[in-house]
Design a protein around this motif. Structure first.
Motif, PDB file in Angstrom:
ATOM      1  N   ALA A  79      -3.021   6.367   2.813  1.00 28.65           N
ATOM      2  CA  ALA A  79      -1.621   6.194   3.217  1.00 28.65           C
ATOM      3  C   ALA A  79      -0.955   5.267   2.211  1.00 28.65           C
ATOM      4  N   VAL A  80       0.191   5.678   1.694  1.00 28.37           N
ATOM      5  CA  VAL A  80       0.868   4.901   0.648  1.00 28.37           C
ATOM      6  C   VAL A  80       2.317   4.674   1.037  1.00 28.37           C
ATOM      7  N   ALA A  81       2.792   3.466   0.791  1.00 33.67           N
ATOM      8  CA  ALA A  81       4.192   3.124   1.023  1.00 33.67           C
ATOM      9  C   ALA A  81       4.681   2.263  -0.124  1.00 33.67           C
TER      10      ALA A  81
ATOM     11  N   ALA B  10       0.343  -3.611  -4.787  1.00 33.24           N
ATOM     12  CA  ALA B  10       0.642  -4.891  -4.148  1.00 33.24           C
ATOM     13  C   ALA B  10      -0.625  -5.374  -3.455  1.00 33.24           C
ATOM     14  N   PHE B  11      -1.016  -6.602  -3.719  1.00 32.40           N
ATOM     15  CA  PHE B  11      -2.227  -7.156  -3.104  1.00 32.40           C
ATOM     16  C   PHE B  11      -1.892  -7.580  -1.675  1.00 32.40           C
ATOM     17  N   SER B  12      -2.043  -6.642  -0.766  1.00 33.73           N
ATOM     18  CA  SER B  12      -1.553  -6.823   0.599  1.00 33.73           C
ATOM     19  C   SER B  12      -2.634  -7.213   1.601  1.00 33.73           C
ATOM     20  N   ARG B  13      -3.889  -7.113   1.219  1.00 36.44           N
ATOM     21  CA  ARG B  13      -4.979  -7.484   2.125  1.00 36.44           C
ATOM     22  C   ARG B  13      -5.141  -9.000   2.116  1.00 36.44           C
ATOM     23  N   ARG B  14      -5.413  -9.571   3.289  1.00 33.93           N
ATOM     24  CA  ARG B  14      -5.474 -11.022   3.417  1.00 33.93           C
ATOM     25  C   ARG B  14      -6.728 -11.464   4.175  1.00 33.93           C
ATOM     26  N   ARG B  15      -7.170 -12.678   3.853  1.00 33.44           N
ATOM     27  CA  ARG B  15      -8.281 -13.304   4.557  1.00 33.44           C
ATOM     28  C   ARG B  15      -7.739 -14.374   5.510  1.00 33.44           C
ATOM     29  N   GLU B  16      -8.557 -14.718   6.476  1.00 30.34           N
ATOM     30  CA  GLU B  16      -8.145 -15.712   7.461  1.00 30.34           C
ATOM     31  C   GLU B  16      -7.838 -17.055   6.799  1.00 30.34           C
ATOM     32  N   PRO B  17      -6.771 -17.745   7.212  1.00 31.76           N
ATOM     33  CA  PRO B  17      -6.481 -19.075   6.653  1.00 31.76           C
ATOM     34  C   PRO B  17      -7.614 -20.056   6.960  1.00 31.76           C
ATOM     35  N   THR B  18      -7.990 -20.829   5.946  1.00 35.64           N
ATOM     36  CA  THR B  18      -9.008 -21.874   6.099  1.00 35.64           C
ATOM     37  C   THR B  18      -8.543 -23.102   5.342  1.00 35.64           C
ATOM     38  N   LEU B  19      -9.267 -24.206   5.514  1.00 37.37           N
ATOM     39  CA  LEU B  19      -8.922 -25.428   4.782  1.00 37.37           C
ATOM     40  C   LEU B  19      -9.040 -25.215   3.281  1.00 37.37           C
TER      41      LEU B  19
ATOM     42  N   ARG C 277      -1.866   1.431   1.702  1.00 34.48           N
ATOM     43  CA  ARG C 277      -1.793   0.909   0.334  1.00 34.48           C
ATOM     44  C   ARG C 277      -0.315   0.691   0.016  1.00 34.48           C
ATOM     45  N   LEU C 278       0.056  -0.509  -0.369  1.00 35.71           N
ATOM     46  CA  LEU C 278       1.433  -0.817  -0.729  1.00 35.71           C
ATOM     47  C   LEU C 278       1.564  -0.880  -2.240  1.00 35.71           C
ATOM     48  N   ILE C 279       2.643  -0.301  -2.747  1.00 37.05           N
ATOM     49  CA  ILE C 279       2.954  -0.406  -4.162  1.00 37.05           C
ATOM     50  C   ILE C 279       4.404  -0.874  -4.294  1.00 37.05           C
ATOM     51  N   ASP C 280       4.746  -1.415  -5.458  1.00 36.05           N
ATOM     52  CA  ASP C 280       6.132  -1.811  -5.673  1.00 36.05           C
ATOM     53  C   ASP C 280       6.917  -0.638  -6.248  1.00 36.05           C
TER      54      ASP C 280
ATOM     55  N   LEU D 123      -7.605 -10.301  -4.116  1.00 40.71           N
ATOM     56  CA  LEU D 123      -7.131  -9.924  -5.446  1.00 40.71           C
ATOM     57  C   LEU D 123      -8.096  -9.002  -6.183  1.00 40.71           C
ATOM     58  N   ASP D 124      -9.077  -8.465  -5.489  1.00 37.66           N
ATOM     59  CA  ASP D 124     -10.019  -7.530  -6.092  1.00 37.66           C
ATOM     60  C   ASP D 124      -9.381  -6.147  -6.145  1.00 37.66           C
ATOM     61  N   ARG D 125      -8.845  -5.790  -7.294  1.00 36.11           N
ATOM     62  CA  ARG D 125      -8.117  -4.527  -7.437  1.00 36.11           C
ATOM     63  C   ARG D 125      -8.982  -3.331  -7.048  1.00 36.11           C
ATOM     64  N   ASN D 126     -10.253  -3.341  -7.405  1.00 29.60           N
ATOM     65  CA  ASN D 126     -11.130  -2.203  -7.103  1.00 29.60           C
ATOM     66  C   ASN D 126     -11.302  -2.007  -5.603  1.00 29.60           C
ATOM     67  N   GLY D 127     -11.229  -3.092  -4.841  1.00 32.52           N
ATOM     68  CA  GLY D 127     -11.417  -2.997  -3.403  1.00 32.52           C
ATOM     69  C   GLY D 127     -10.306  -2.231  -2.706  1.00 32.52           C
ATOM     70  N   TYR D 128      -9.163  -2.087  -3.379  1.00 36.41           N
ATOM     71  CA  TYR D 128      -8.032  -1.389  -2.777  1.00 36.41           C
ATOM     72  C   TYR D 128      -8.150   0.131  -2.899  1.00 36.41           C
ATOM     73  N   ASP D 129      -9.216   0.595  -3.551  1.00 38.06           N
ATOM     74  CA  ASP D 129      -9.422   2.035  -3.669  1.00 38.06           C
ATOM     75  C   ASP D 129     -10.179   2.618  -2.484  1.00 38.06           C
ATOM     76  N   SER D 130     -10.740   1.758  -1.647  1.00 32.77           N
ATOM     77  CA  SER D 130     -11.572   2.227  -0.539  1.00 32.77           C
ATOM     78  C   SER D 130     -11.045   1.686   0.783  1.00 32.77           C
ATOM     79  N   ALA D 131     -11.227   2.487   1.828  1.00 33.69           N
ATOM     80  CA  ALA D 131     -10.861   2.047   3.173  1.00 33.69           C
ATOM     81  C   ALA D 131     -11.814   0.946   3.611  1.00 33.69           C
ATOM     82  N   GLY D 132     -11.308   0.073   4.469  1.00 31.19           N
ATOM     83  CA  GLY D 132     -12.158  -0.996   4.965  1.00 31.19           C
ATOM     84  C   GLY D 132     -11.416  -1.898   5.924  1.00 31.19           C
ATOM     85  N   VAL D 133     -12.148  -2.848   6.475  1.00 30.72           N
ATOM     86  CA  VAL D 133     -11.590  -3.790   7.442  1.00 30.72           C
ATOM     87  C   VAL D 133     -11.142  -5.047   6.716  1.00 30.72           C
TER      88      VAL D 133
END
Length: 292
Positions: free
Chosen positions: A208-210, A118-127, A109-112, A146-156
Motif C-alpha cells: 500500500a502506497v500513499a 518517508a521513514f514513517s516507522r517508529r519505535r517506542e519512546p525511551t530515555l 509505505r509513505l513517499i514524498d 532509518l533502515d531503508r531496506n526494512g521498508y521493502d518488507s511487511a512487518g510489525v
C-alpha cells in the motif's frame, strides 16, 4: 475519515484519489472540518462523494472521533490526513494487512511528492531515544526506523506516522477511540501503544502506497511547543515518576541545545516544558510534567 483544517489546497486531490485507491470497494467518506478559515468547506460541500461535518476545533483526535461516530456500518476505519493522496489499489492492500491475526492498525509505505521514501516507522519512546541522537540510525538511540531496506518488507512496528491508518473497528472500540487530550501530535503514538498494551499490533504494509506532502500543519513556536510537550506528557503517562523526571530533563537539555544554536521556537518549547501557564491553550496546564 478525514479531518481538515485550512486544507483547501489539498483536500480535492485526496478525494479524487480515493476511487482508484478503493479499487471498486464501497466506502463512506466523511470529512470533519475543524473550523477552517479558508475555502475548505466550500470545496468539500460542492462534492457528492463525501459528507461534510462542520465542527468546533477541539483538536485532531476529537475530530477523528467525531467523524467515526458519523460513519455508518461496522467495517474498518481508514483515517487520512488531507495532505496525502492514495495510490491505486492501496486500500485493498491495507485491508489484506488488517486480515492478519491480531492486527489493530495497518499503515502504508509513505513517499514524498518527489517519490522519495518517508521513514514513517517508529519505535517506542525511551530515555535513550530522548537524547536527540536519532541521526546515528542506531535502534537503541533512534525512535525513527532509518533502515531503508526494512521498508521493502511487511512487518510489525511499535507505531508509525499517522498520515494514513487503517484501523480495526474492534481495536478502536477496545481503546474507546483516540485520546482527545492530545490536541495535536503524539495522538497516533498513544493510540498504537495503547493498542499494543491490549494485544493489538501495528502492521506496516509496503504494497500500500500513499504520497504525503507533509508540513500541512505548518511550523511555528506554538506548533513546536505542542510537539515537545506532548512527547513528555505521553512518556509521563506510561512510566513512573523517576523515569519521567529523567525524560523531562533530557527534553529540557535537548531544547536548550537548540536554543544555543539559534532556534527560536525551542525557547518557547523550553518555557512550555517548565512553566505550565505558558503552554499553548490547547495543552492546558493541569497535566503535570514534573512528577511529585
Amino acid at each position: 475519515m478525514i479531518v481538515t483544517y485550512n486544507s483547501a489546497p489539498v483536500i480535492g486531490h485526496l478525494l479524487d484519489s480515493l476511487p482508484a485507491a478503493l479499487g471498486g470497494q464501497h466506502a463512506h467518506v466523511v470529512v470533519v472540518d475543524n473550523g477552517s478559515m479558508d475555502d475548505t468547506c466550500s470545496v468539500v460541500a460542492r462534492r457528492t462523494d463525501c459528507v461534510l461535518i462542520r465542527a468546533e476545533n477541539r483538536g485532531y483526535s476529537a475530530g477523528l472521533n467525531r467523524g467515526v461516530r458519523a460513519l455508518p456500518g461496522d467495517g474498518p476505519i481508514l483515517l487520512l490526513n488531507p495532505d496525502v493522496w492514495m495510490h491505486p489499489g492501496s486500500v485493498q492492500a491495507l485491508m489484506e494487512g488488517l486480515a492478519a491475526p491480531g492486527t489493530g492498525v495497518v499503515v502504508p509505505r509513505l513517499i514524498d511528492e518527489r517519490g522519495r521514501l518517508a521513514f514513517s516507522r517508529r519505535r517506542e519512546p525511551t530515555l535513550a531515544r530522548a537524547l536527540g541522537l536519532g541521526r546515528t540510525g542506531r535502534p537503541f538511540l533512534s525512535e525513527a526506523d532509518l533502515d531503508r531496506n526494512g521498508y521493502d518488507s511487511a512487518g510489525v512496528t511499535d507505531w508509525a506516522t499517522g498520515a494514513v491508518m487503517l484501523l480495526s473497528r474492534s481495536c478502536y472500540r477496545d481503546l474507546d477511540g483516540w485520546d482527545e487530550s492530545f490536541f495535536l501530535y503524539s495522538e497516533e503514538t498513544d493510540y498504537c501503544l495503547r493498542a499494543r498494551d491490549l494485544g493489538w499490533v501495528t502492521r506496516y504494509e509496503p504494497a500500500a502506497v500513499a504520497t504525503h506532502l507533509g508540513g500541512h500543519s505548518g511550523q511555528s513556536a506554538r506548533i513546536h511547543s505542542m510537539q515537545i510537550v506532548n512527547r513528555v506528557r505521553l512518556y509521563r503517562r506510561r512510566h513512573g515518576p523517576v523515569a519521567s523526571a529523567v525524560y523531562l530533563l533530557l527534553a529540557v537539555a535537548r531544547e536548550m541545545s537548540w536554543v544555543a544554536r539559534g532556534r527560536g521556537d525551542s525557547m518557547s518549547a523550553l518555557t512550555a516544558l517548565l512553566i505550565p501557564g505558558s503552554r499553548p491553550p490547547e495543552l492546558g496546564c493541569s497535566d503535570r510534567l514534573i512528577p511529585r
